[in-house]
Write a protein that holds these residues in place. Sequence first.
Motif, PDB file in Angstrom:
ATOM      1  N   SER A   1       0.817  -1.205   0.000  1.00  0.00           N
ATOM      2  CA  SER A   1       0.000   0.000   0.000  1.00  0.00           C
ATOM      3  C   SER A   1       0.857   1.264   0.000  1.00  0.00           C
ATOM      4  O   SER A   1       0.613   2.191  -0.764  1.00  0.00           O
ATOM      5  CB  SER A   1      -0.914  -0.009   1.226  1.00  0.00           C
ATOM      6  OG  SER A   1      -1.605   1.207   1.352  1.00  0.00           O
ATOM      7  N   ASN A   2       1.881   1.283   0.839  1.00  0.00           N
ATOM      8  CA  ASN A   2       2.731   2.471   0.944  1.00  0.00           C
ATOM      9  C   ASN A   2       3.560   2.700  -0.316  1.00  0.00           C
ATOM     10  O   ASN A   2       3.882   3.836  -0.655  1.00  0.00           O
ATOM     11  CB  ASN A   2       3.651   2.365   2.154  1.00  0.00           C
ATOM     12  CG  ASN A   2       2.895   2.491   3.462  1.00  0.00           C
ATOM     13  OD1 ASN A   2       1.772   2.977   3.496  1.00  0.00           O
ATOM     14  ND2 ASN A   2       3.499   2.022   4.530  1.00  0.00           N
ATOM     15  N   ARG A   3       3.927   1.631  -1.000  1.00  0.00           N
ATOM     16  CA  ARG A   3       4.758   1.747  -2.199  1.00  0.00           C
ATOM     17  C   ARG A   3       3.956   2.284  -3.393  1.00  0.00           C
ATOM     18  O   ARG A   3       4.523   2.900  -4.292  1.00  0.00           O
ATOM     19  CB  ARG A   3       5.350   0.380  -2.554  1.00  0.00           C
ATOM     20  CG  ARG A   3       6.230   0.422  -3.783  1.00  0.00           C
ATOM     21  CD  ARG A   3       7.028  -0.819  -3.948  1.00  0.00           C
ATOM     22  NE  ARG A   3       6.204  -1.964  -4.285  1.00  0.00           N
ATOM     23  CZ  ARG A   3       6.696  -3.168  -4.555  1.00  0.00           C
ATOM     24  NH1 ARG A   3       7.993  -3.382  -4.491  1.00  0.00           N
ATOM     25  NH2 ARG A   3       5.903  -4.158  -4.851  1.00  0.00           N
ATOM     26  N   SER A   4       2.659   2.075  -3.384  1.00  0.00           N
ATOM     27  CA  SER A   4       1.818   2.470  -4.518  1.00  0.00           C
ATOM     28  C   SER A   4       1.286   3.881  -4.320  1.00  0.00           C
ATOM     29  O   SER A   4       0.141   4.082  -3.947  1.00  0.00           O
ATOM     30  CB  SER A   4       0.658   1.480  -4.680  1.00  0.00           C
ATOM     31  OG  SER A   4       1.148   0.196  -4.918  1.00  0.00           O
ATOM     32  N   ARG A   5       2.147   4.848  -4.576  1.00  0.00           N
ATOM     33  CA  ARG A   5       1.750   6.248  -4.445  1.00  0.00           C
ATOM     34  C   ARG A   5       0.875   6.647  -5.634  1.00  0.00           C
ATOM     35  O   ARG A   5       0.858   5.992  -6.669  1.00  0.00           O
ATOM     36  CB  ARG A   5       2.983   7.138  -4.386  1.00  0.00           C
ATOM     37  CG  ARG A   5       3.893   6.836  -3.218  1.00  0.00           C
ATOM     38  CD  ARG A   5       5.122   7.721  -3.235  1.00  0.00           C
ATOM     39  NE  ARG A   5       5.680   7.955  -4.551  1.00  0.00           N
ATOM     40  CZ  ARG A   5       6.579   7.166  -5.136  1.00  0.00           C
ATOM     41  NH1 ARG A   5       7.015   6.094  -4.531  1.00  0.00           N
ATOM     42  NH2 ARG A   5       7.053   7.455  -6.330  1.00  0.00           N
TER      43      ARG A   5
ATOM     44  N   ILE B   1      -8.618 -17.493  -4.386  1.00  0.00           N
ATOM     45  CA  ILE B   1      -8.586 -17.128  -2.958  1.00  0.00           C
ATOM     46  C   ILE B   1      -7.188 -16.660  -2.572  1.00  0.00           C
ATOM     47  O   ILE B   1      -7.037 -15.689  -1.825  1.00  0.00           O
ATOM     48  CB  ILE B   1      -9.065 -18.311  -2.084  1.00  0.00           C
ATOM     49  CG1 ILE B   1     -10.572 -18.509  -2.269  1.00  0.00           C
ATOM     50  CG2 ILE B   1      -8.727 -18.080  -0.615  1.00  0.00           C
ATOM     51  CD1 ILE B   1     -11.138 -19.726  -1.573  1.00  0.00           C
ATOM     52  N   ALA B   2      -6.157 -17.320  -3.087  1.00  0.00           N
ATOM     53  CA  ALA B   2      -4.782 -16.900  -2.788  1.00  0.00           C
ATOM     54  C   ALA B   2      -4.532 -15.470  -3.252  1.00  0.00           C
ATOM     55  O   ALA B   2      -3.841 -14.698  -2.589  1.00  0.00           O
ATOM     56  CB  ALA B   2      -3.788 -17.854  -3.440  1.00  0.00           C
ATOM     57  N   ALA B   3      -5.090 -15.096  -4.393  1.00  0.00           N
ATOM     58  CA  ALA B   3      -4.876 -13.756  -4.944  1.00  0.00           C
ATOM     59  C   ALA B   3      -5.734 -12.687  -4.265  1.00  0.00           C
ATOM     60  O   ALA B   3      -5.473 -11.489  -4.426  1.00  0.00           O
ATOM     61  CB  ALA B   3      -5.170 -13.764  -6.440  1.00  0.00           C
ATOM     62  N   LEU B   4      -6.730 -13.097  -3.506  1.00  0.00           N
ATOM     63  CA  LEU B   4      -7.725 -12.164  -2.976  1.00  0.00           C
ATOM     64  C   LEU B   4      -7.145 -11.006  -2.153  1.00  0.00           C
ATOM     65  O   LEU B   4      -7.513  -9.851  -2.392  1.00  0.00           O
ATOM     66  CB  LEU B   4      -8.774 -12.932  -2.177  1.00  0.00           C
ATOM     67  CG  LEU B   4      -9.958 -12.113  -1.678  1.00  0.00           C
ATOM     68  CD1 LEU B   4     -10.719 -11.493  -2.850  1.00  0.00           C
ATOM     69  CD2 LEU B   4     -10.888 -12.991  -0.849  1.00  0.00           C
ATOM     70  N   PRO B   5      -6.241 -11.233  -1.187  1.00  0.00           N
ATOM     71  CA  PRO B   5      -5.764 -10.086  -0.404  1.00  0.00           C
ATOM     72  C   PRO B   5      -5.072  -9.032  -1.264  1.00  0.00           C
ATOM     73  O   PRO B   5      -5.304  -7.834  -1.104  1.00  0.00           O
ATOM     74  CB  PRO B   5      -4.786 -10.692   0.605  1.00  0.00           C
ATOM     75  CG  PRO B   5      -4.903 -12.152   0.503  1.00  0.00           C
ATOM     76  CD  PRO B   5      -5.670 -12.492  -0.723  1.00  0.00           C
ATOM     77  N   LEU B   6      -4.235  -9.474  -2.200  1.00  0.00           N
ATOM     78  CA  LEU B   6      -3.534  -8.524  -3.073  1.00  0.00           C
ATOM     79  C   LEU B   6      -4.517  -7.831  -4.006  1.00  0.00           C
ATOM     80  O   LEU B   6      -4.393  -6.624  -4.253  1.00  0.00           O
ATOM     81  CB  LEU B   6      -2.445  -9.234  -3.872  1.00  0.00           C
ATOM     82  CG  LEU B   6      -1.394 -10.003  -3.083  1.00  0.00           C
ATOM     83  CD1 LEU B   6      -0.329 -10.554  -4.014  1.00  0.00           C
ATOM     84  CD2 LEU B   6      -0.763  -9.134  -2.007  1.00  0.00           C
TER      85      LEU B   6
ATOM     86  N   GLU C   1      -8.566  -1.193  -3.852  1.00  0.00           N
ATOM     87  CA  GLU C   1      -8.686  -0.022  -2.970  1.00  0.00           C
ATOM     88  C   GLU C   1      -7.759   1.105  -3.424  1.00  0.00           C
ATOM     89  O   GLU C   1      -8.144   2.268  -3.461  1.00  0.00           O
ATOM     90  CB  GLU C   1      -8.357  -0.434  -1.534  1.00  0.00           C
ATOM     91  CG  GLU C   1      -8.528   0.659  -0.520  1.00  0.00           C
ATOM     92  CD  GLU C   1      -9.885   0.648   0.158  1.00  0.00           C
ATOM     93  OE1 GLU C   1     -10.153   1.588   0.905  1.00  0.00           O
ATOM     94  OE2 GLU C   1     -10.670  -0.289  -0.083  1.00  0.00           O
ATOM     95  N   LEU C   2      -6.525   0.745  -3.773  1.00  0.00           N
ATOM     96  CA  LEU C   2      -5.570   1.762  -4.233  1.00  0.00           C
ATOM     97  C   LEU C   2      -6.049   2.424  -5.519  1.00  0.00           C
ATOM     98  O   LEU C   2      -5.949   3.652  -5.665  1.00  0.00           O
ATOM     99  CB  LEU C   2      -4.196   1.130  -4.455  1.00  0.00           C
ATOM    100  CG  LEU C   2      -3.449   0.674  -3.201  1.00  0.00           C
ATOM    101  CD1 LEU C   2      -2.256  -0.186  -3.580  1.00  0.00           C
ATOM    102  CD2 LEU C   2      -3.009   1.872  -2.382  1.00  0.00           C
ATOM    103  N   LEU C   3      -6.550   1.637  -6.454  1.00  0.00           N
ATOM    104  CA  LEU C   3      -7.026   2.191  -7.723  1.00  0.00           C
ATOM    105  C   LEU C   3      -8.271   3.043  -7.549  1.00  0.00           C
ATOM    106  O   LEU C   3      -8.479   4.005  -8.293  1.00  0.00           O
ATOM    107  CB  LEU C   3      -7.296   1.063  -8.723  1.00  0.00           C
ATOM    108  CG  LEU C   3      -6.064   0.326  -9.233  1.00  0.00           C
ATOM    109  CD1 LEU C   3      -6.465  -0.892 -10.049  1.00  0.00           C
ATOM    110  CD2 LEU C   3      -5.185   1.254 -10.062  1.00  0.00           C
ATOM    111  N   MET C   4      -9.092   2.725  -6.562  1.00  0.00           N
ATOM    112  CA  MET C   4     -10.313   3.483  -6.347  1.00  0.00           C
ATOM    113  C   MET C   4     -10.075   4.771  -5.564  1.00  0.00           C
ATOM    114  O   MET C   4     -10.784   5.750  -5.749  1.00  0.00           O
ATOM    115  CB  MET C   4     -11.355   2.616  -5.615  1.00  0.00           C
ATOM    116  CG  MET C   4     -11.799   1.394  -6.391  1.00  0.00           C
ATOM    117  SD  MET C   4     -12.402   1.756  -8.063  1.00  0.00           S
ATOM    118  CE  MET C   4     -13.960   2.521  -7.701  1.00  0.00           C
TER     119      MET C   4
ATOM    120  N   LEU D   1      -3.892   2.369   2.147  1.00  0.00           N
ATOM    121  CA  LEU D   1      -4.954   1.782   2.959  1.00  0.00           C
ATOM    122  C   LEU D   1      -4.740   2.095   4.437  1.00  0.00           C
ATOM    123  O   LEU D   1      -3.602   2.182   4.905  1.00  0.00           O
ATOM    124  CB  LEU D   1      -4.993   0.258   2.780  1.00  0.00           C
ATOM    125  CG  LEU D   1      -5.766  -0.257   1.569  1.00  0.00           C
ATOM    126  CD1 LEU D   1      -5.027   0.038   0.273  1.00  0.00           C
ATOM    127  CD2 LEU D   1      -6.031  -1.740   1.706  1.00  0.00           C
ATOM    128  N   SER D   2      -5.827   2.216   5.153  1.00  0.00           N
ATOM    129  CA  SER D   2      -5.749   2.426   6.594  1.00  0.00           C
ATOM    130  C   SER D   2      -5.381   1.119   7.282  1.00  0.00           C
ATOM    131  O   SER D   2      -5.502   0.032   6.710  1.00  0.00           O
ATOM    132  CB  SER D   2      -7.096   2.922   7.130  1.00  0.00           C
ATOM    133  OG  SER D   2      -8.068   1.888   6.995  1.00  0.00           O
TER     134      SER D   2
END
Length: 196
Positions: A95-99, A155-160, A166-169, A174-175
């Motif tokens: 999350s932090n890397r994706s400015r 399911i494995a890909a779900l968290p990423l 969230e980042l794209l939206m 992320l909090s």
Amino acid sequence: MMKVQDGRRRRGAALEEAILDAAWAELAESGYAALTLENVARRAGTSRPVLHRRWAGRLALATAALARQFARDTIVIPDLGSLREELSLLLRFMSNRSRGDGLQLVFDMQRDLAAERSSFADLHACIVDGHQFRAVLARAVERGEIDPTRLTPRIAALPLDLVRHELLMTFAPLSVAAIREIVEDIFLPLVSPRPG
């Protein structure tokens, strides 16, 4: 004209590094929309035909420059003895890397991706190797925190995928609460061994 260093022309890896440095500098300064092979060649001290021998066009060159940046900024997740802790740390780093400027760059590439019948998924596969995420999941399976029969590819890909969405939206990191919800309320119940 190709730059000469110590009386020798750059070739091979040294030339490629100089070109990718120049491409990344152009992307950082002017964005993808203004990226031209001519400007990259000028900045790298080489010629456009030299670039064309390595990359078909600006999309391929920008993708290579992005992949190199991601490789330089590798996320390393140590064994913390807990899937919850390791996955939360990985998602926080991601999350932090994706400015916002990096996300804008990816959006700006969309037209060229479509023209080449490619996609964000193809771009992602070229720039991110996923090694650390796979290591986190493998350690969790070894510790018995994940039932491997429940760990389907989707399911494995779900968290990423949820973090990327969230980042794209939002174009914002992320909090802590959002990451906790993804890990604890969504992912862990899907993969944890069933009692009994």
